[in-house]
Design a protein around this motif. Structure first.
Motif, PDB file in Angstrom:
ATOM      1  N   SER A  88       4.104   8.218   2.450  1.00  0.00           N
ATOM      2  CA  SER A  88       4.919   7.171   1.805  1.00  0.00           C
ATOM      3  C   SER A  88       6.237   7.858   1.131  1.00  0.00           C
ATOM      4  O   SER A  88       5.904   8.920   0.653  1.00  0.00           O
ATOM      5  N   THR A  96      -9.908   5.546  -2.416  1.00  0.00           N
ATOM      6  CA  THR A  96      -9.253   5.251  -1.186  1.00  0.00           C
ATOM      7  C   THR A  96      -8.113   6.270  -1.014  1.00  0.00           C
ATOM      8  O   THR A  96      -7.931   6.576   0.213  1.00  0.00           O
ATOM      9  N   GLY A  97      -7.518   6.776  -2.089  1.00  0.00           N
ATOM     10  CA  GLY A  97      -6.182   7.709  -1.981  1.00  0.00           C
ATOM     11  C   GLY A  97      -5.121   6.964  -1.627  1.00  0.00           C
ATOM     12  O   GLY A  97      -3.899   7.617  -1.220  1.00  0.00           O
ATOM     13  N   TYR A  98      -5.169   5.724  -1.625  1.00  0.00           N
ATOM     14  CA  TYR A  98      -3.893   4.783  -1.410  1.00  0.00           C
ATOM     15  C   TYR A  98      -3.879   3.563  -2.566  1.00  0.00           C
ATOM     16  O   TYR A  98      -4.833   3.418  -3.093  1.00  0.00           O
ATOM     17  N   THR A  99      -2.994   3.051  -2.760  1.00  0.00           N
ATOM     18  CA  THR A  99      -2.841   1.826  -3.654  1.00  0.00           C
ATOM     19  C   THR A  99      -3.283   0.593  -3.175  1.00  0.00           C
ATOM     20  O   THR A  99      -2.404   0.176  -1.949  1.00  0.00           O
ATOM     21  N   GLU A 116       0.954  -1.053   0.219  1.00  0.00           N
ATOM     22  CA  GLU A 116      -0.080   0.059   0.018  1.00  0.00           C
ATOM     23  C   GLU A 116       0.929   1.141   0.005  1.00  0.00           C
ATOM     24  O   GLU A 116       1.839   1.242   0.808  1.00  0.00           O
ATOM     25  N   LYS A 168       0.571   5.177   0.550  1.00  0.00           N
ATOM     26  CA  LYS A 168      -0.371   6.325   0.864  1.00  0.00           C
ATOM     27  C   LYS A 168       0.452   7.534   1.198  1.00  0.00           C
ATOM     28  O   LYS A 168       1.403   7.645   1.363  1.00  0.00           O
ATOM     29  N   ARG A 197      -1.629  12.413  -4.250  1.00  0.00           N
ATOM     30  CA  ARG A 197      -2.841  11.749  -3.624  1.00  0.00           C
ATOM     31  C   ARG A 197      -3.945  12.321  -4.812  1.00  0.00           C
ATOM     32  O   ARG A 197      -4.714  11.595  -4.933  1.00  0.00           O
TER      33      ARG A 197
END
Length: 92
Positions: free
Chosen positions: A17, A63-66, A12, A14, A48
């Motif tokens: 990171s 979600t704004g994250y992978t 993930e 985010k 983001r």
């Protein structure tokens, strides 16, 4: 070229990171026309915003994250993929 990778091994990425996976994310989103900033390896607001737009446009949960689906869609651009429960096979 065939690339095989374990989708569950992709982390993930985010806000906050840093590192190679952020660089990969920024590069793939830039290639897809979403990320317009410098490739820095730092997950900032531009990263983001680009990710949220990519998720929205590709009907992925925003979600704004992978997660696995986001990675799969980023690597699928311009190719086709065949997926099983553990691996993604990308054919380009």
């Amino acid at each position: 070229m065939n690339i095989t990778f374990d989708i569950h091994a992709m982390p993930e990425v985010k806000p906050g990171s840093i590192g190679d996976y952020v660089t990969l994310l920024q590069t793939k989103m830039s290639e897809a026309g979403y990320y317009k900033g410098n490739i820095t390896g730092q997950f900032d607001n531009l990263t983001r915003d680009a990710l949220v737009e990519f998720q929205r446009d590709n009907h992925i949960a925003i979600t704004g994250y992978t997660g696995p689906v986001t990675w799969m869609m980023l690597f699928n651009r311009g190719g086709i993929f065949l997926a099983d429960l553990k691996q993604i096979y990308l054919v380009v």
